[in-house]
Design a protein around this motif. Structure first.
Motif: not given
Length: 198
Positions: A99-104, A106-110, A134-141
């Motif tokens: 899960a960590e590898r996945y979010v790391q 895909v985060a590059q797309r946003y 989707f980027g807003a989700l990473f900003a929230a994280a």
């Protein structure tokens, strides 16, 4: 969101805003007998609009596709596994590395950019439309991580619930999203012990 527990700390508004966004996203899943709400473009459009992440009057940039909905479900599942690991759930701990590898990845797309003001600096999506949502989700994280609240995002350990919640206990020991779930699991554990002692 979880019911406020006795002796629990209040959530600062900025933390609540970030956690509400992420939990609202995670809780769109078919957990606890609820239906899948992001099974297609319409479901994702509805959620992004309700969350204030998509301007449906923006034209072509606001168009959502079935592929976007599939990407949203994958991202949601990865966040869910991370939150399950925060709760100490066995399946979450096992799935955590992937899960960590996945979010790391895909985060590059946003990508996010800093937004400076007299009040400070915050990260905001560099894109508009669905990608910006989707980027807003990473900003929230990122906001929660910077404020020490990331590990407090958990998934209820009641198997009939599994809703995401923000753990407001002082020592971050909460395992259930509400008193109802906590009571139900305590009763279940009591019945199980009673059967074994017979």
């Amino acid at each position: 969101m979880a019911t406020q527990q006795p002796g629990a700390e209040q959530c600062p508004p900025s933390v609540c805003e970030s956690s509400d966004l992420l939990l609202g996203f995670v809780n769109t899943g078919p957990w606890g007998g609820n239906p899948e709400t992001m099974d297609g473009a319409e479901g994702l459009t509805a959620w992004l609009t309700r969350a204030g992440l998509l301007d449906t009057d923006a034209g072509a940039e606001a168009e959502v596709t079935g592929a976007d909905a599939a990407a949203a479900r994958e991202l949601r599942d990865a966040f869910t596994m991370i939150f399950r690991a925060h709760s100490g759930c066995e399946d979450g701990l096992e799935a955590l590395p992937s899960a960590e590898r996945y979010v790391q990845r895909v985060a590059q797309r946003y990508p996010l950019v800093p937004q400076l003001s007299a009040e400070g600096c915050r990260l905001v999506p560099a894109q508009d439309g669905v990608l910006g949502g989707f980027g807003a989700l990473f900003a929230a994280a990122a906001d929660l991580a910077a404020r020490g609240g990331w590990a407090r995002l958990k998934v209820c350990k009641d198997p009939s619930c599994h809703r995401g919640f923000f753990d407001k206990t002082r020592n971050s020991s909460g395992l259930y999203c509400s008193t109802a779930c906590s009571t139900r699991m305590a009763a279940r554990a009591y019945r199980s012990r009673s059967k074994k002692s017979v």
